[in-house]
Motif scaffolding. Structure first.
Motif, PDB file in Angstrom:
ATOM      1  N   ARG A 173       0.829  -1.210   0.000  1.00 49.21           N
ATOM      2  CA  ARG A 173       0.000   0.000   0.000  1.00 49.21           C
ATOM      3  C   ARG A 173       0.861   1.257   0.000  1.00 49.21           C
ATOM      4  NH1 ARG A 173      -3.395  -2.543   3.152  1.00 49.21           N
ATOM      5  NH2 ARG A 173      -2.361  -1.971   5.068  1.00 49.21           N
ATOM      6  N   ARG A 174       1.870   1.284   0.848  1.00 50.46           N
ATOM      7  CA  ARG A 174       2.712   2.476   0.974  1.00 50.46           C
ATOM      8  C   ARG A 174       3.547   2.740  -0.278  1.00 50.46           C
ATOM      9  NH1 ARG A 174       4.922   3.456   6.939  1.00 50.46           N
ATOM     10  NH2 ARG A 174       3.181   2.625   8.145  1.00 50.46           N
ATOM     11  N   THR A 175       3.957   1.670  -0.946  1.00 45.63           N
ATOM     12  CA  THR A 175       4.856   1.820  -2.100  1.00 45.63           C
ATOM     13  C   THR A 175       4.144   1.830  -3.441  1.00 45.63           C
ATOM     14  OG1 THR A 175       5.198  -0.559  -2.279  1.00 45.63           O
ATOM     15  CG2 THR A 175       6.747   0.678  -0.869  1.00 45.63           C
ATOM     16  N   GLY A 176       2.934   1.282  -3.479  1.00 44.57           N
ATOM     17  CA  GLY A 176       2.226   1.142  -4.745  1.00 44.57           C
ATOM     18  C   GLY A 176       2.705  -0.057  -5.550  1.00 44.57           C
ATOM     19  N   LEU A 177       3.562  -0.886  -4.937  1.00 43.80           N
ATOM     20  CA  LEU A 177       4.070  -2.083  -5.613  1.00 43.80           C
ATOM     21  C   LEU A 177       3.081  -3.228  -5.478  1.00 43.80           C
ATOM     22  CD1 LEU A 177       7.746  -1.986  -4.258  1.00 43.80           C
ATOM     23  CD2 LEU A 177       6.990  -1.393  -6.573  1.00 43.80           C
ATOM     24  N   GLU A 178       3.127  -4.164  -6.421  1.00 45.31           N
ATOM     25  CA  GLU A 178       2.315  -5.374  -6.336  1.00 45.31           C
ATOM     26  C   GLU A 178       2.813  -6.223  -5.168  1.00 45.31           C
ATOM     27  OE1 GLU A 178      -0.330  -6.308  -8.207  1.00 45.31           O
ATOM     28  OE2 GLU A 178      -0.215  -4.389  -9.263  1.00 45.31           O
ATOM     29  N   ARG A 179       1.905  -6.976  -4.562  1.00 48.95           N
ATOM     30  CA  ARG A 179       2.276  -7.844  -3.433  1.00 48.95           C
ATOM     31  C   ARG A 179       3.358  -8.846  -3.848  1.00 48.95           C
ATOM     32  NH1 ARG A 179       0.213 -10.288   1.447  1.00 48.95           N
ATOM     33  NH2 ARG A 179       1.856 -11.773   1.905  1.00 48.95           N
ATOM     34  N   THR A 180       3.287  -9.367  -5.059  1.00 45.26           N
ATOM     35  CA  THR A 180       4.296 -10.329  -5.519  1.00 45.26           C
ATOM     36  C   THR A 180       5.675  -9.677  -5.614  1.00 45.26           C
ATOM     37  OG1 THR A 180       3.672  -9.888  -7.821  1.00 45.26           O
ATOM     38  CG2 THR A 180       2.670 -11.809  -6.763  1.00 45.26           C
ATOM     39  N   THR A 181       5.705  -8.414  -5.986  1.00 44.49           N
ATOM     40  CA  THR A 181       6.972  -7.680  -6.040  1.00 44.49           C
ATOM     41  C   THR A 181       7.530  -7.484  -4.643  1.00 44.49           C
ATOM     42  OG1 THR A 181       6.283  -6.538  -8.060  1.00 44.49           O
ATOM     43  CG2 THR A 181       8.110  -5.547  -6.823  1.00 44.49           C
TER      44      THR A 181
END
Length: 84
Positions: free
Chosen positions: A23-31
């Motif tokens: 959430r904080r980074t905007g990255l996908e959970r898999t990433t």
């Protein structure tokens, strides 16, 4: 800033689990998962088991929801010191 730096910054900023990091980074959970595994393999991140287990009411209200299993219990993601 690359994904590894983003994840490390989120952890330093107090992120409470992988979903919070995503959430904080905007990255996908898999990433996020891949970066955490890579940081562990590099010896820059360790998981320290927390003393308390999930409440009997279930994991829905737990800040570590999705970041632990009832068998292992919640963990804290701890970054090592930066190389000098």
């Amino acid at each position: 800033m690359g994904p590894m730096s983003q994840v490390m910054e989120a952890i330093r900023g107090g992120a409470l689990g992988r979903e919070d990091i995503a959430r904080r980074t905007g990255l996908e959970r898999t990433t996020v998962d891949a970066v955490i595994e890579r940081l562990e393999a590099m010896g820059q991140l360790t998981r320290e088991r927390l003393g308390a287990s999930c409440p009997t009411t279930g994991c829905g209200s737990c800040s570590s929801n999705g970041a632990c299993s009832l068998q292992r219990g919640p963990v804290s993601l701890v970054l090592g010191r930066r190389p000098v």
